[in-house]
Design a protein around this motif. Structure first.
Motif, PDB file in Angstrom:
ATOM      1  N   ASP A  49       0.770  -1.197  -0.148  1.00  0.00           N
ATOM      2  CA  ASP A  49       0.076   0.005  -0.009  1.00  0.00           C
ATOM      3  C   ASP A  49       0.902   1.298   0.038  1.00  0.00           C
ATOM      4  O   ASP A  49       0.212   2.415  -0.215  1.00  0.00           O
ATOM      5  CB  ASP A  49      -0.947  -0.012   1.078  1.00  0.00           C
ATOM      6  N   ARG A  50       2.170   1.294   0.325  1.00  0.00           N
ATOM      7  CA  ARG A  50       2.982   2.375   0.289  1.00  0.00           C
ATOM      8  C   ARG A  50       3.556   2.703  -1.020  1.00  0.00           C
ATOM      9  O   ARG A  50       4.111   3.876  -1.251  1.00  0.00           O
ATOM     10  CB  ARG A  50       4.112   2.025   1.328  1.00  0.00           C
ATOM     11  N   PHE A  51       3.327   1.739  -1.868  1.00  0.00           N
ATOM     12  CA  PHE A  51       3.596   2.052  -3.456  1.00  0.00           C
ATOM     13  C   PHE A  51       2.369   2.611  -4.075  1.00  0.00           C
ATOM     14  O   PHE A  51       1.527   1.843  -4.132  1.00  0.00           O
ATOM     15  CB  PHE A  51       4.271   0.899  -3.935  1.00  0.00           C
ATOM     16  N   SER A  52       2.592   3.509  -4.780  1.00  0.00           N
ATOM     17  CA  SER A  52       1.767   3.839  -5.785  1.00  0.00           C
ATOM     18  C   SER A  52       2.106   4.285  -7.377  1.00  0.00           C
ATOM     19  O   SER A  52       3.354   5.084  -7.359  1.00  0.00           O
ATOM     20  CB  SER A  52       0.684   5.023  -5.708  1.00  0.00           C
ATOM     21  N   ALA A  53       1.472   4.075  -8.609  1.00  0.00           N
ATOM     22  CA  ALA A  53       2.258   4.414  -9.631  1.00  0.00           C
ATOM     23  C   ALA A  53       0.825   4.874 -10.612  1.00  0.00           C
ATOM     24  O   ALA A  53      -0.189   4.508 -10.404  1.00  0.00           O
ATOM     25  CB  ALA A  53       2.708   3.082 -10.571  1.00  0.00           C
ATOM     26  N   GLU A  54       1.385   5.646 -11.256  1.00  0.00           N
ATOM     27  CA  GLU A  54       0.484   6.599 -12.413  1.00  0.00           C
ATOM     28  C   GLU A  54       1.132   6.567 -13.628  1.00  0.00           C
ATOM     29  O   GLU A  54       2.325   6.847 -13.797  1.00  0.00           O
ATOM     30  CB  GLU A  54      -0.047   7.862 -11.758  1.00  0.00           C
ATOM     31  N   ARG A  55       0.209   6.700 -14.528  1.00  0.00           N
ATOM     32  CA  ARG A  55       0.672   7.160 -15.937  1.00  0.00           C
ATOM     33  C   ARG A  55      -0.751   8.002 -16.441  1.00  0.00           C
ATOM     34  O   ARG A  55      -1.436   7.521 -17.402  1.00  0.00           O
ATOM     35  CB  ARG A  55       1.032   5.984 -16.605  1.00  0.00           C
ATOM     36  N   PRO A  56      -0.721   9.367 -16.046  1.00  0.00           N
ATOM     37  CA  PRO A  56      -1.917  10.029 -16.215  1.00  0.00           C
ATOM     38  C   PRO A  56      -2.229  10.389 -17.653  1.00  0.00           C
ATOM     39  O   PRO A  56      -3.425  10.422 -17.990  1.00  0.00           O
ATOM     40  CB  PRO A  56      -1.606  11.446 -15.387  1.00  0.00           C
ATOM     41  N   LYS A  57      -1.340  10.585 -18.457  1.00  0.00           N
ATOM     42  CA  LYS A  57      -2.035  11.000 -19.957  1.00  0.00           C
ATOM     43  C   LYS A  57      -1.560   9.848 -20.978  1.00  0.00           C
ATOM     44  O   LYS A  57      -1.223   9.828 -22.029  1.00  0.00           O
ATOM     45  CB  LYS A  57      -1.431  12.340 -20.440  1.00  0.00           C
ATOM     46  N   GLY A  58      -1.100   8.517 -20.353  1.00  0.00           N
ATOM     47  CA  GLY A  58      -0.586   7.520 -21.281  1.00  0.00           C
ATOM     48  C   GLY A  58       0.816   7.817 -21.894  1.00  0.00           C
ATOM     49  O   GLY A  58       1.272   7.038 -22.689  1.00  0.00           O
ATOM     50  N   SER A  59       1.403   8.779 -21.386  1.00  0.00           N
ATOM     51  CA  SER A  59       2.976   8.817 -21.629  1.00  0.00           C
ATOM     52  C   SER A  59       3.889   8.543 -20.524  1.00  0.00           C
ATOM     53  O   SER A  59       3.927   7.451 -20.438  1.00  0.00           O
ATOM     54  CB  SER A  59       3.170  10.257 -22.177  1.00  0.00           C
ATOM     55  N   PHE A  60       4.403   9.742 -19.785  1.00  0.00           N
ATOM     56  CA  PHE A  60       5.410   9.258 -18.768  1.00  0.00           C
ATOM     57  C   PHE A  60       4.744   8.511 -17.703  1.00  0.00           C
ATOM     58  O   PHE A  60       3.458   8.792 -17.400  1.00  0.00           O
ATOM     59  CB  PHE A  60       6.099  10.616 -18.112  1.00  0.00           C
ATOM     60  N   SER A  61       5.423   7.964 -16.657  1.00  0.00           N
ATOM     61  CA  SER A  61       4.762   7.356 -15.559  1.00  0.00           C
ATOM     62  C   SER A  61       5.688   7.737 -14.211  1.00  0.00           C
ATOM     63  O   SER A  61       6.876   8.150 -14.372  1.00  0.00           O
ATOM     64  CB  SER A  61       4.762   6.007 -15.619  1.00  0.00           C
ATOM     65  N   THR A  62       5.012   7.761 -13.024  1.00  0.00           N
ATOM     66  CA  THR A  62       5.628   7.913 -11.757  1.00  0.00           C
ATOM     67  C   THR A  62       5.373   6.832 -10.932  1.00  0.00           C
ATOM     68  O   THR A  62       4.326   6.207 -10.980  1.00  0.00           O
ATOM     69  CB  THR A  62       5.203   9.165 -11.062  1.00  0.00           C
ATOM     70  N   LEU A  63       6.432   6.587 -10.106  1.00  0.00           N
ATOM     71  CA  LEU A  63       6.337   5.553  -9.048  1.00  0.00           C
ATOM     72  C   LEU A  63       6.615   5.859  -7.850  1.00  0.00           C
ATOM     73  O   LEU A  63       7.808   6.750  -7.601  1.00  0.00           O
ATOM     74  CB  LEU A  63       7.096   4.450  -9.328  1.00  0.00           C
ATOM     75  N   GLU A  64       5.740   6.172  -6.814  1.00  0.00           N
ATOM     76  CA  GLU A  64       5.940   7.050  -5.644  1.00  0.00           C
ATOM     77  C   GLU A  64       6.021   5.785  -4.502  1.00  0.00           C
ATOM     78  O   GLU A  64       5.212   4.925  -4.375  1.00  0.00           O
ATOM     79  CB  GLU A  64       4.710   7.949  -5.309  1.00  0.00           C
ATOM     80  N   ILE A  65       6.923   5.968  -3.526  1.00  0.00           N
ATOM     81  CA  ILE A  65       6.985   5.045  -2.214  1.00  0.00           C
ATOM     82  C   ILE A  65       6.874   6.080  -1.047  1.00  0.00           C
ATOM     83  O   ILE A  65       7.528   7.002  -0.965  1.00  0.00           O
ATOM     84  CB  ILE A  65       8.449   4.341  -2.455  1.00  0.00           C
ATOM     85  N   GLN A  66       6.013   5.786  -0.446  1.00  0.00           N
ATOM     86  CA  GLN A  66       5.558   6.601   0.990  1.00  0.00           C
ATOM     87  C   GLN A  66       6.208   5.750   2.008  1.00  0.00           C
ATOM     88  O   GLN A  66       6.196   4.589   1.902  1.00  0.00           O
ATOM     89  CB  GLN A  66       4.173   6.680   1.049  1.00  0.00           C
ATOM     90  N   ARG A  67       6.681   6.757   2.997  1.00  0.00           N
ATOM     91  CA  ARG A  67       7.347   6.145   4.147  1.00  0.00           C
ATOM     92  C   ARG A  67       8.384   4.942   3.959  1.00  0.00           C
ATOM     93  O   ARG A  67       8.044   3.863   4.294  1.00  0.00           O
ATOM     94  CB  ARG A  67       6.075   5.555   5.175  1.00  0.00           C
ATOM     95  N   THR A  68       9.259   5.606   3.198  1.00  0.00           N
ATOM     96  CA  THR A  68      10.341   4.440   3.075  1.00  0.00           C
ATOM     97  C   THR A  68      10.790   3.553   4.014  1.00  0.00           C
ATOM     98  O   THR A  68      11.122   4.102   5.083  1.00  0.00           O
ATOM     99  CB  THR A  68      11.414   5.099   1.998  1.00  0.00           C
ATOM    100  N   GLU A  69      11.241   2.439   3.752  1.00  0.00           N
ATOM    101  CA  GLU A  69      11.779   1.464   4.574  1.00  0.00           C
ATOM    102  C   GLU A  69      13.050   1.082   4.185  1.00  0.00           C
ATOM    103  O   GLU A  69      13.251   1.102   2.875  1.00  0.00           O
ATOM    104  CB  GLU A  69      10.994   0.383   4.861  1.00  0.00           C
ATOM    105  N   GLN A  70      13.901   0.280   4.888  1.00  0.00           N
ATOM    106  CA  GLN A  70      15.295  -0.131   4.456  1.00  0.00           C
ATOM    107  C   GLN A  70      15.132  -0.958   3.467  1.00  0.00           C
ATOM    108  O   GLN A  70      15.905  -1.095   2.505  1.00  0.00           O
ATOM    109  CB  GLN A  70      16.346  -0.405   5.443  1.00  0.00           C
ATOM    110  N   GLY A  71      14.240  -1.923   3.623  1.00  0.00           N
ATOM    111  CA  GLY A  71      13.865  -2.918   2.664  1.00  0.00           C
ATOM    112  C   GLY A  71      13.421  -2.559   1.183  1.00  0.00           C
ATOM    113  O   GLY A  71      13.591  -3.243   0.194  1.00  0.00           O
ATOM    114  N   ASP A  72      13.322  -1.324   1.129  1.00  0.00           N
ATOM    115  CA  ASP A  72      12.865  -0.716  -0.227  1.00  0.00           C
ATOM    116  C   ASP A  72      14.093  -0.187  -0.968  1.00  0.00           C
ATOM    117  O   ASP A  72      14.043  -0.004  -2.550  1.00  0.00           O
ATOM    118  CB  ASP A  72      11.921   0.581   0.001  1.00  0.00           C
TER     119      ASP A  72
END
Lengths: 108, 113
Positions: B63-86
């Motif tokens: 649940d801490r990870f989210s990915a988007e590709r809003p216009k079908g071009s570039f994409s972002t990957l967000e990690i919230q509350r990062t942990e050492q295992g990330d």
């Protein structure tokens, strides 16, 4: 999911030697690629080869889909061939599944 | 064809911080994939998009990870509350569609301290 096994896990060659890297997979595939991962981590596509044979310079690859294996041949190896070689396959779901890689070291 | 671009190349962050990575695929490729690679292992699938639709997510994507590709071009990957295992290399790939190979970017190497 599809299982991918690569062998041998490690390979050490003298410059100029030839080698064969093997990839076995557990199910029918629509996609099979061989990649070379350079020291900076980038995956360089070597071959897209779900079946048949291809050659590119000193490298060639053969996939026998009915027997679920692929081979990558490196001839006259050079030190710049060193790195990790990955086989990756995808079935109908189109997700690439990677093997654990083969670490090749070519010594001058 | 300028290849798949990823930014940043390296990211060092403190545990608990949020981070966001960007991937620009090859322009005519409608499929975009995110993978994660830890030391000594092959890349593992995280998620993929066909155009702007996120069609599949791995169980590795908490649940801490989210990915988007809003216009079908570039994409972002967000990690919230990062942990050492990330801590890992995050790889993006794109392809034109069925019957075509994947092209990978250079990756973003994340270190969580």
């Amino acid at each position: 999911g599809i299982q991918v096994e690569q062998s041998p896990p490690d390979l050490i060659l003298q410059e100029g030697a030839n080698s064969t890297l093997r990839c076995n997979f557990s199910d029918s595939v629509n996609n099979l690629q061989w990649f070379h991962q350079n020291p900076w981590g980038q995956l360089i596509n070597l071959f897209y080869i779900p079946s048949g044979t291809k050659q590119n310079g000193r490298l060639s690859a053969t996939t026998v889909a009915t027997e679920r294996y692929s081979l990558l041949y490196i001839s006259s190896s050079q030190t710049t061939d060193s790195g990790v070689y990955f086989c990756a396959v995808a079935g109908a779901n189109s997700k690439l599944t990677f093997g654990k890689g083969i670490t090749l070291s070519v010594r001058p | 064809d300028t290849g798949v671009s990823q930014d940043p190349r390296h990211k060092i962050t403190k545990r608990g911080q949020n981070v966001t990575f960007r991937c620009d695929p090859i322009s005519e490729h409608n499929r975009l994939y995110w993978y994660r690679q830890t030391l000594g292992q092959g890349p593992e699938f995280l998620t993929y998009f066909q155009n702007e639709a996120q069609l599949e997510k791995s169980r590795l994507l908490s649940d801490r990870f989210s990915a988007e590709r809003p216009k079908g071009s570039f994409s972002t990957l967000e990690i919230q509350r990062t942990e050492q295992g990330d801590s890992a290399m995050y790889l993006c790939a794109s392809r034109r569609g069925q019957g075509n190979g994947y092209t990978f970017g250079s990756g973003t190497r994340l270190t969580v301290v």
